[in-house]
Design a protein around this motif. Structure first.
Motif, mmCIF file in Angstrom:
data_model
loop_
_atom_site.group_PDB
_atom_site.id
_atom_site.type_symbol
_atom_site.label_atom_id
_atom_site.label_comp_id
_atom_site.label_asym_id
_atom_site.label_seq_id
_atom_site.Cartn_x
_atom_site.Cartn_y
_atom_site.Cartn_z
ATOM 1 N N GLY A 70 32.830 27.026 35.694
ATOM 2 C CA GLY A 70 33.654 26.018 35.025
ATOM 3 C C GLY A 70 33.415 24.608 35.520
ATOM 4 N N LYS A 130 36.449 28.757 41.184
ATOM 5 C CA LYS A 130 36.653 27.978 39.970
ATOM 6 C C LYS A 130 36.417 26.536 40.362
ATOM 7 C CE LYS A 130 40.806 29.453 39.580
ATOM 8 N NZ LYS A 130 42.222 29.419 39.320
ATOM 9 N N GLU A 137 41.830 25.675 32.491
ATOM 10 C CA GLU A 137 42.064 26.710 33.485
ATOM 11 C C GLU A 137 41.759 28.088 32.903
ATOM 12 O OE1 GLU A 137 42.567 26.263 36.543
ATOM 13 O OE2 GLU A 137 43.277 28.218 37.223
ATOM 14 N N LYS A 172 38.103 28.842 32.899
ATOM 15 C CA LYS A 172 37.622 29.076 34.273
ATOM 16 C C LYS A 172 38.049 30.462 34.759
ATOM 17 C CE LYS A 172 38.304 24.300 35.624
ATOM 18 N NZ LYS A 172 38.944 23.425 36.592
ATOM 19 N N LEU A 220 35.514 33.364 35.797
ATOM 20 C CA LEU A 220 35.556 33.842 37.184
ATOM 21 C C LEU A 220 35.675 35.368 37.213
ATOM 22 C CD1 LEU A 220 35.692 32.481 40.081
ATOM 23 C CD2 LEU A 220 38.069 33.180 40.072
#
Ligand code: 5AD
Ligand code: SF4
Length: 468
Positions: free
Chosen positions: A332, A360, A378, A381, A385
């Motif tokens: 990200g 992240k 978010e 990400k 992840l």
């Protein structure tokens, strides 16, 4: 500041009277710094305590890499403020010190926001701790975040053999600090400053003490450790490979050498050759790549492409075929597309890592990437992840499963969790435990892996080792 005059004495003659609690966050270099800080404080009469309530001095050795690092420190300090007040109510004085990279980055702001803090000390000033504590006695809060002209390592107290022994048979030695690479996401060049290598003689003096006190494995540390270029006594400049070779030649008792963290650009020919020629070099290398996308790597200012990394891995594995790798990955990064993220997954498939760390992306104030447009959500990400973690975990499990039935060597470090057990590490940094005598602690012994768990391996000693 004057250098201490009684550098070889570990504690004041009256023995420890006060207690210090040191809490370290972040990387291994901080763990090393914490030990050096407690060595300095031992000379001032401070014994270490594991209980924060008992501490006359509390040191938070902070890390600035993670998101909201400073906020977490302030929230911890809020709790410590209450503890300090409670201790004061029962007539006990408490000093609070903030050390490490948050101290360096925030400086006087820390005391402005939290007046319970007595002392803010940056990573280059730990040798001044005693003087700073004395100044803090006068109240008002003391801040030292200079990059002093003197070398802290020339002034840091040296630990007594019993202190080294209590820390076990493996030890860290910082050989290099700081970084000139300026990856666009990273705060290290700002908090730890420019890259500096410690002189060979200074390192050898530290290694000498460790070796004489029974240390068998040394991890050479640096933010950019393979860029090491330290001055030797004859004025020549030594590489990390040369330093490692010298250590094991002078100290045959040092059975294992590791080093971390390395930058792909600094994997020099002689370091690769040392993986072939130096049996003490453990076949495990932490070599962060961060991303598999060339566009992102360029945006990160990593100074290498994915193909460069793959070629490098091929060369290192040719030199040492059983070498296993680990890496750091950032998902990200600003502007990273799904296709670019998949290039990271592809690189992981191609290399096969024994283990890895993944993060992240989080904007660190003051770094170039933090002001890039296209900061990702978010949600994206978190989702990336999880996919990366699944792949890395499955590679780690396969790597560990492949150990089943294999013979390997383990350096035993401590008693195991159950009576009659001892535990240590394989050459590939895997935790291994066996039924065996504590007399093997500090020894490298051969065993066969008979069970593979999710976080550790179980072995049985080979016949020849049982009788030792
Ligand atoms: N965001 C996410 N991860 C980061 N790291 C460093 N800075 C950041 C950041 N801003 C990761 C890198 C580095 C490791 C120590 O921490 O992967 O290698
Ligand atoms: Fe940070 Fe990059 Fe230096 Fe590593 S090489 S410390 S990631 S700037």
């Amino acid at each position: 500041m004057q250098p201490p005059t009684d550098r070889d004495q570990d504690q004041t003659s009256a023995g420890p009277t006060k207690k210090v609690f040191v809490k370290s966050y972040g990387c291994q270099m901080n763990v090393y710094d914490a030990t050096r800080m407690s060595d300095v404080l031992a000379k001032e009469g401070y014994a270490e305590t594991a209980s924060v309530e008992d501490a006359d001095l509390i040191v938070l050795n902070t890390c600035h890499i993670r998101e909201h690092a400073s906020e977490k420190v302030f929230s911890e300090l809020g709790k410590l403020r209450i503890l300090k007040q409670e201790r004061k109510a029962s007539g006990k004085d408490t000093k609070i010190a903030v050390a490490g990279c948050v101290a360096q980055a925030e400086g006087a702001e820390i005391i402005r926001r939290q007046s319970a803090v007595d002392l803010v000390v940056g990573p280059q000033s730990y040798h001044r701790f005693p003087e700073l504590l004395r100044r803090a006695d006068n109240g008002g809060g003391v801040v030292d975040t200079d990059f002093p002209v003197e070398d802290k390592f020339d002034f840091l107290a040296e630990p007594a053999p019993e202190r080294i022994r209590a820390r076990g048979v493996t030890a860290f030695v910082t050989v290099q600090e700081g970084c000139d690479k300026f990856c666009t996401f990273c705060v290290v060049p700002y908090t730890r400053g420019a890259e500096v290598s410690r002189p060979v003689a200074q390192i050898m003096k530290e290694v000498e003490r460790l070796a004489a006190s029974g240390v068998r494995e040394i991890s050479l540390l640096g933010q950019n450790v393979n860029a090491y270029h330290g001055e030797a006594p004859d004025g020549s400049i030594w590489s990390l490979a040369k330093l490692a070779e010298h250590i094991v030649t002078v100290h045959p008792n040092i059975a294992r050498i590791r080093y971390t963290t390395s930058h792909p650009r600094d994997m020099s020919d002689d370091l690769i050759a040392a993986h072939r020629d130096l049996p003490q070099f453990m076949p495990f290398l932490h070599l962060p790549v961060q991303s598999g996308s060339d566009r992102i790597l360029a945006e990160m200012n990593r100074k290498h492409t994915a193909a460069d990394y793959l070629r490098l891995v091929e060369r290192i594995r040719k030199a040492r075929p059983d070498l296993a790798l680990s890496s750091d990955f950032i998902v990200g990064f600003p502007g990273e597309t799904e296709a670019e993220f998949r290039e990271t997954l592809k690189l992981i498939e191609e290399v096969t890592f024994a283990s890895s760390f993944f993060f992240k992306y989080s904007a660190r104030p003051g770094t170039p990437a933090s002001v890039l447009d296209e900061q990702l959500s978010e949600e994206v990400k978190v989702e990336r992840l999880a996919r990366l973690q699944e792949l890395v975990d499955s590679q780690r499990h396969s790597f560990n499963r492949a150990m089943l039935g294999r013979e390997t060597e383990v350096l035993f470090e401590k008693p195991g969790r159950h009576p009659g057990q001892i535990g240590g590490k394989s050459p590939w940094l895997q935790a291994v435990h066996v039924d065996g005598p504590t007399s093997l602690i500090g020894e490298v012994a051969k065993l066969r892996i008979i069970e593979v768990g999710s976080n550790s391996l179980r072995g049985e000693l080979l016949e020849s080792e049982v009788s030792r």
